[in-house]
Design a protein around this motif. Sequence first.
Motif, PDB file in Angstrom:
ATOM      1  N   LEU A  70       3.601   1.507  -0.421  1.00  0.00           N
ATOM      2  CA  LEU A  70       4.876   0.837  -0.670  1.00  0.00           C
ATOM      3  C   LEU A  70       5.439   0.416   0.675  1.00  0.00           C
ATOM      4  O   LEU A  70       5.527   1.231   1.598  1.00  0.00           O
ATOM      5  CB  LEU A  70       5.857   1.780  -1.368  1.00  0.00           C
ATOM      6  CG  LEU A  70       7.271   1.231  -1.610  1.00  0.00           C
ATOM      7  CD1 LEU A  70       7.246   0.080  -2.602  1.00  0.00           C
ATOM      8  CD2 LEU A  70       8.194   2.338  -2.104  1.00  0.00           C
ATOM      9  N   VAL A  71       5.779  -0.860   0.808  1.00  0.00           N
ATOM     10  CA  VAL A  71       6.387  -1.363   2.040  1.00  0.00           C
ATOM     11  C   VAL A  71       7.837  -1.682   1.710  1.00  0.00           C
ATOM     12  O   VAL A  71       8.112  -2.544   0.868  1.00  0.00           O
ATOM     13  CB  VAL A  71       5.652  -2.609   2.570  1.00  0.00           C
ATOM     14  CG1 VAL A  71       6.295  -3.086   3.873  1.00  0.00           C
ATOM     15  CG2 VAL A  71       4.174  -2.312   2.781  1.00  0.00           C
ATOM     16  N   ALA A  72       8.765  -0.975   2.341  1.00  0.00           N
ATOM     17  CA  ALA A  72      10.180  -1.080   1.987  1.00  0.00           C
ATOM     18  C   ALA A  72      11.023  -1.455   3.196  1.00  0.00           C
ATOM     19  O   ALA A  72      10.619  -1.267   4.344  1.00  0.00           O
ATOM     20  CB  ALA A  72      10.669   0.249   1.415  1.00  0.00           C
ATOM     21  N   GLY A  73      12.209  -1.965   2.898  1.00  0.00           N
ATOM     22  CA  GLY A  73      13.145  -2.336   3.953  1.00  0.00           C
ATOM     23  C   GLY A  73      13.698  -1.139   4.697  1.00  0.00           C
ATOM     24  O   GLY A  73      13.439   0.023   4.356  1.00  0.00           O
ATOM     25  N   ARG A  74      14.491  -1.439   5.713  1.00  0.00           N
ATOM     26  CA  ARG A  74      15.054  -0.419   6.604  1.00  0.00           C
ATOM     27  C   ARG A  74      15.922   0.582   5.843  1.00  0.00           C
ATOM     28  O   ARG A  74      16.561   0.264   4.867  1.00  0.00           O
ATOM     29  CB  ARG A  74      15.900  -1.118   7.670  1.00  0.00           C
ATOM     30  CG  ARG A  74      16.434  -0.186   8.730  1.00  0.00           C
ATOM     31  CD  ARG A  74      17.291  -0.928   9.745  1.00  0.00           C
ATOM     32  NE  ARG A  74      17.694  -0.037  10.805  1.00  0.00           N
ATOM     33  CZ  ARG A  74      18.625   0.906  10.679  1.00  0.00           C
ATOM     34  NH1 ARG A  74      19.253   1.065   9.537  1.00  0.00           N
ATOM     35  NH2 ARG A  74      18.931   1.681  11.696  1.00  0.00           N
ATOM     36  N   VAL A  98       5.861   2.559   4.016  1.00  0.00           N
ATOM     37  CA  VAL A  98       6.072   1.958   5.331  1.00  0.00           C
ATOM     38  C   VAL A  98       7.475   1.380   5.373  1.00  0.00           C
ATOM     39  O   VAL A  98       7.896   0.684   4.451  1.00  0.00           O
ATOM     40  CB  VAL A  98       5.039   0.832   5.590  1.00  0.00           C
ATOM     41  CG1 VAL A  98       5.287   0.174   6.948  1.00  0.00           C
ATOM     42  CG2 VAL A  98       3.616   1.371   5.496  1.00  0.00           C
ATOM     43  N   SER A  99       8.211   1.684   6.436  1.00  0.00           N
ATOM     44  CA  SER A  99       9.562   1.150   6.623  1.00  0.00           C
ATOM     45  C   SER A  99       9.883   1.181   8.107  1.00  0.00           C
ATOM     46  O   SER A  99       9.190   1.833   8.889  1.00  0.00           O
ATOM     47  CB  SER A  99      10.582   1.974   5.829  1.00  0.00           C
ATOM     48  OG  SER A  99      11.890   1.470   6.016  1.00  0.00           O
ATOM     49  N   ALA A 126       8.463  -6.999   9.432  1.00  0.00           N
ATOM     50  CA  ALA A 126       8.544  -8.407   9.026  1.00  0.00           C
ATOM     51  C   ALA A 126       7.147  -9.025   8.944  1.00  0.00           C
ATOM     52  O   ALA A 126       6.850  -9.797   8.019  1.00  0.00           O
ATOM     53  CB  ALA A 126       9.421  -9.189  10.005  1.00  0.00           C
ATOM     54  N   ALA A 127       6.276  -8.672   9.885  1.00  0.00           N
ATOM     55  CA  ALA A 127       4.905  -9.205   9.880  1.00  0.00           C
ATOM     56  C   ALA A 127       4.128  -8.701   8.664  1.00  0.00           C
ATOM     57  O   ALA A 127       3.361  -9.455   8.052  1.00  0.00           O
ATOM     58  CB  ALA A 127       4.185  -8.814  11.169  1.00  0.00           C
ATOM     59  N   ILE A 128       4.334  -7.443   8.296  1.00  0.00           N
ATOM     60  CA  ILE A 128       3.657  -6.890   7.113  1.00  0.00           C
ATOM     61  C   ILE A 128       4.127  -7.606   5.859  1.00  0.00           C
ATOM     62  O   ILE A 128       3.313  -8.025   5.021  1.00  0.00           O
ATOM     63  CB  ILE A 128       3.899  -5.369   7.019  1.00  0.00           C
ATOM     64  CG1 ILE A 128       3.261  -4.648   8.209  1.00  0.00           C
ATOM     65  CG2 ILE A 128       3.352  -4.820   5.698  1.00  0.00           C
ATOM     66  CD1 ILE A 128       3.722  -3.212   8.400  1.00  0.00           C
ATOM     67  N   PHE A 129       5.446  -7.770   5.715  1.00  0.00           N
ATOM     68  CA  PHE A 129       5.967  -8.490   4.558  1.00  0.00           C
ATOM     69  C   PHE A 129       5.407  -9.917   4.503  1.00  0.00           C
ATOM     70  O   PHE A 129       5.054 -10.421   3.437  1.00  0.00           O
ATOM     71  CB  PHE A 129       7.498  -8.534   4.579  1.00  0.00           C
ATOM     72  CG  PHE A 129       8.172  -7.280   4.087  1.00  0.00           C
ATOM     73  CD1 PHE A 129       7.829  -6.712   2.866  1.00  0.00           C
ATOM     74  CD2 PHE A 129       9.172  -6.677   4.840  1.00  0.00           C
ATOM     75  CE1 PHE A 129       8.455  -5.565   2.397  1.00  0.00           C
ATOM     76  CE2 PHE A 129       9.808  -5.532   4.386  1.00  0.00           C
ATOM     77  CZ  PHE A 129       9.448  -4.974   3.160  1.00  0.00           C
ATOM     78  N   SER A 130       5.325 -10.557   5.653  1.00  0.00           N
ATOM     79  CA  SER A 130       4.815 -11.932   5.721  1.00  0.00           C
ATOM     80  C   SER A 130       3.360 -11.991   5.258  1.00  0.00           C
ATOM     81  O   SER A 130       2.976 -12.899   4.515  1.00  0.00           O
ATOM     82  CB  SER A 130       4.957 -12.453   7.146  1.00  0.00           C
ATOM     83  OG  SER A 130       4.418 -13.743   7.245  1.00  0.00           O
ATOM     84  N   GLN A 131       2.549 -11.022   5.680  1.00  0.00           N
ATOM     85  CA  GLN A 131       1.146 -11.021   5.278  1.00  0.00           C
ATOM     86  C   GLN A 131       0.999 -10.791   3.778  1.00  0.00           C
ATOM     87  O   GLN A 131       0.158 -11.403   3.127  1.00  0.00           O
ATOM     88  CB  GLN A 131       0.370  -9.974   6.078  1.00  0.00           C
ATOM     89  CG  GLN A 131       0.171 -10.393   7.519  1.00  0.00           C
ATOM     90  CD  GLN A 131      -0.696  -9.438   8.317  1.00  0.00           C
ATOM     91  OE1 GLN A 131      -1.193  -8.452   7.798  1.00  0.00           O
ATOM     92  NE2 GLN A 131      -0.870  -9.749   9.585  1.00  0.00           N
ATOM     93  N   ILE A 132       1.836  -9.905   3.220  1.00  0.00           N
ATOM     94  CA  ILE A 132       1.781  -9.666   1.775  1.00  0.00           C
ATOM     95  C   ILE A 132       2.224 -10.907   1.010  1.00  0.00           C
ATOM     96  O   ILE A 132       1.649 -11.249  -0.025  1.00  0.00           O
ATOM     97  CB  ILE A 132       2.645  -8.450   1.385  1.00  0.00           C
ATOM     98  CG1 ILE A 132       2.108  -7.171   2.039  1.00  0.00           C
ATOM     99  CG2 ILE A 132       2.698  -8.284  -0.134  1.00  0.00           C
ATOM    100  CD1 ILE A 132       3.044  -5.975   1.917  1.00  0.00           C
TER     101      ILE A 132
END
Length: 195
Positions: A70-74, A98-99, A126-132
């Motif tokens: 799970l990739v989550a915001g701050r 990941v946060s 931000a880079a992880i979100f962009s890749q997803i």
Amino acid sequence: MEKVINLTSSAVPLPMEDIDTDQIIPARFLKGISKDGFGKNLFRDWRYTKGEEKAKNFVLNNPTYSGQILVAGRNFGCGSSREHAAWALADYGFKVVVSSFFADIFKENALNNGILPITVSHDQLAAIFSQIEKDPHSQFSVDLPNQSFYNDQGLHISFEVDAYKKECLLNGYDDIDYLLNLKEDIIAYEKKQLV
């Protein structure tokens, strides 16, 4: 607990900041004392409408996204100290979150329940979100022994983890399992004290 050593998985993006434990698992579902079954109510108020239909715009209801990461915001896991939040994430199937920032108590609860929280910088997140976003099926790898989070698209992040908690995750220990593993050393130490 299951061991967490190496993992390769796609990731579920949840780019919202300040997700608190009541959003992770609402208080009305905290009646159970077993860790089982909490996953069905993970993010309940976001996953379902008031009429108990699946909310079409929530990421966990979107078949495009899946995985054990799970990739989550701050500021993920802020709010109350309820351990049930970690139980719900684990029961749903997440092994890694990941946060760019975790609430301290949530972070400890996650580690105590076999979930690896990985803290990255704001730019890395931000880079992880962009890749997803570009490829929802992007695969990310976690190498806990080497404390590395990476993929084949050039992302490589080193992360910190407490040495004791790392050993517990690598061996599938909770705190009691860890002590039982040291039983012979403890007995030998006690014998020396009696001499």
